[in-house]
Write an enzyme that holds these catalytic residues in place. Structure first.
Site, PDB file in Angstrom:
ATOM      1  N   VAL A 155      45.640  42.466  30.049  1.00  0.00           N
ATOM      2  CA  VAL A 155      46.780  43.196  29.491  1.00  0.00           C
ATOM      3  C   VAL A 155      46.860  42.998  27.981  1.00  0.00           C
ATOM      4  O   VAL A 155      46.575  41.910  27.452  1.00  0.00           O
ATOM      5  CB  VAL A 155      48.088  42.724  30.156  1.00  0.00           C
ATOM      6  CG1 VAL A 155      49.273  43.570  29.690  1.00  0.00           C
ATOM      7  CG2 VAL A 155      47.968  42.789  31.679  1.00  0.00           C
TER       8      VAL A 155
ATOM      9  N   LYS B 295      46.239  28.895  37.778  1.00  0.00           N
ATOM     10  CA  LYS B 295      46.535  30.124  38.512  1.00  0.00           C
ATOM     11  C   LYS B 295      46.020  30.037  39.957  1.00  0.00           C
ATOM     12  O   LYS B 295      46.637  30.597  40.872  1.00  0.00           O
ATOM     13  CB  LYS B 295      45.937  31.330  37.794  1.00  0.00           C
ATOM     14  CG  LYS B 295      46.547  31.590  36.420  1.00  0.00           C
ATOM     15  CD  LYS B 295      48.048  31.835  36.494  1.00  0.00           C
ATOM     16  CE  LYS B 295      48.622  32.244  35.149  1.00  0.00           C
ATOM     17  NZ  LYS B 295      50.086  32.537  35.215  1.00  0.00           N
TER      18      LYS B 295
ATOM     19  N   ASN C 160      56.904  34.526  35.338  1.00  0.00           N
ATOM     20  CA  ASN C 160      55.952  35.128  34.413  1.00  0.00           C
ATOM     21  C   ASN C 160      55.552  34.210  33.265  1.00  0.00           C
ATOM     22  O   ASN C 160      54.482  34.370  32.687  1.00  0.00           O
ATOM     23  CB  ASN C 160      56.561  36.422  33.847  1.00  0.00           C
ATOM     24  CG  ASN C 160      55.784  36.970  32.682  1.00  0.00           C
ATOM     25  OD1 ASN C 160      54.668  37.467  32.839  1.00  0.00           O
ATOM     26  ND2 ASN C 160      56.354  36.875  31.485  1.00  0.00           N
TER      27      ASN C 160
ATOM     28  N   SER D   2      49.949  35.839  38.448  1.00  0.00           N
ATOM     29  CA  SER D   2      48.727  35.057  38.543  1.00  0.00           C
ATOM     30  C   SER D   2      47.670  35.649  37.615  1.00  0.00           C
ATOM     31  O   SER D   2      47.978  36.229  36.574  1.00  0.00           O
ATOM     32  CB  SER D   2      48.252  35.020  40.001  1.00  0.00           C
ATOM     33  OG  SER D   2      47.152  34.155  40.147  1.00  0.00           O
TER      34      SER D   2
ATOM     35  N   TYR E  27      43.535  27.040  32.457  1.00  0.00           N
ATOM     36  CA  TYR E  27      44.293  28.244  32.818  1.00  0.00           C
ATOM     37  C   TYR E  27      43.915  28.738  34.214  1.00  0.00           C
ATOM     38  O   TYR E  27      44.789  28.969  35.062  1.00  0.00           O
ATOM     39  CB  TYR E  27      44.025  29.331  31.779  1.00  0.00           C
ATOM     40  CG  TYR E  27      44.804  30.614  32.015  1.00  0.00           C
ATOM     41  CD1 TYR E  27      46.135  30.709  31.655  1.00  0.00           C
ATOM     42  CD2 TYR E  27      44.190  31.730  32.586  1.00  0.00           C
ATOM     43  CE1 TYR E  27      46.847  31.881  31.855  1.00  0.00           C
ATOM     44  CE2 TYR E  27      44.889  32.903  32.788  1.00  0.00           C
ATOM     45  CZ  TYR E  27      46.219  32.976  32.427  1.00  0.00           C
ATOM     46  OH  TYR E  27      46.920  34.132  32.639  1.00  0.00           O
TER      47      TYR E  27
END
Length: 256
Positions: free
Chosen positions: A186, A159, A90, A141, A155
């Protein structure tokens, strides 16, 4: 329910923190929680103690780009509990939020060290033990792997590389289930960072994230975290190699 042994990186905040508590409380897991911030890990341990789960949590303070940190996490799992059943990879960073033309190459490289190469290192150290338990590697991801956002080149490409790594591991390691999860947008500190630094470089894409925040539409960390913890506890082999959004129908049973 059996008690799986799970390493969770980036465990002191956001999705990783939620996954740690869900693994402990709902999935009867034993967790090695890895993060850089020692004070947050101490707080994590105190909260686990209040839950009556202190004996099921080991904390490892360190940077995942340091091979010693990953070795320590694996060694702690084995020396304390004699097995390793899963990894939730994570830990990740967003910066540089800058264009390809203007971004610092050194900062790009550091992002890849955190978001990609540290995971390869952890996998290499963990795979001999995950093969024995027919365990799982759950990668965090992003939808940015599939779509270009201005100033997110580092970034998003990290991923995308992670998704390919997931697929490759599913071929090379048939006894280990490897899945990449898209957690959605999130409500974490990473989103707060984006809102504070992204205005000048992201242009039109910036407002999308601000609007989601102001409308209260950001996903709560515990929602995708539940999927991560549930998959780490028992991942279905048929999903190995897949990149899946946390809210897809195929993961419905892992959300509750």
């Amino acid at each position: 329910m059996s008690s799986p042994v799970i390493i969770i990186t980036g465990a002191s905040r956001g999705i990783g923190r939620s996954a740690t508590f869900l693994a402990l409380s709902k999935f009867n897991a034993r967790v090695v929680a890895v993060a850089r911030d020692e004070s947050r890990l101490i707080a994590l341990k105190l909260e686990a103690q209040a839950m009556g789960k202190a004996d099921n949590l080991i904390t490892v303070t360190g940077d995942v780009t340091n091979e010693t940190t990953n070795s320590n996490a694996v060694d702690q799992a084995l020396s304390t509990w004699g097995q390793l059943d899963a990894i939730i990879a994570n830990a990740g960073v967003l910066e540089p939020v800058d264009t390809i033309a203007n971004g610092s190459l050194e900062v790009f490289k550091h992002l890849f060290d955190v978001n990609f190469f540290s995971i390869i290192d952890l996998c290499q150290k963990a795979l001999p033990h995950l093969r024995k338990t027919k365990g799982s590697i759950i990668m965090v991801s992003s939808g940015a792997a599939l779509k270009g956002y201005r100033a997110w080149g580092a970034y998003g490409s990290s991923k995308a590389a992670l998704n390919h790594l997931t697929n490759t591991l599913s071929v090379e390691e048939p006894d280990v289930t490897t899945i990449a999860i898209r957690p959605g947008v999130v409500d974490t500190e990473m989103q707060g960072l984006l809102r504070s630094i992204g205005k000048d470089t992201m242009e039109g894409d910036y407002q999308k994230f601000v609007d989601l925040y102001e409308a209260g539409k950001l996903i709560k960390p515990e929602q995708p975290a539940h999927v991560l913890a549930a998959l780490a506890a028992k991942a279905p082999k048929e999903l190995s190699g897949r990149f899946i959004s946390w809210d897809e129908d195929i993961l419905a049973e892992y959300r509750s």
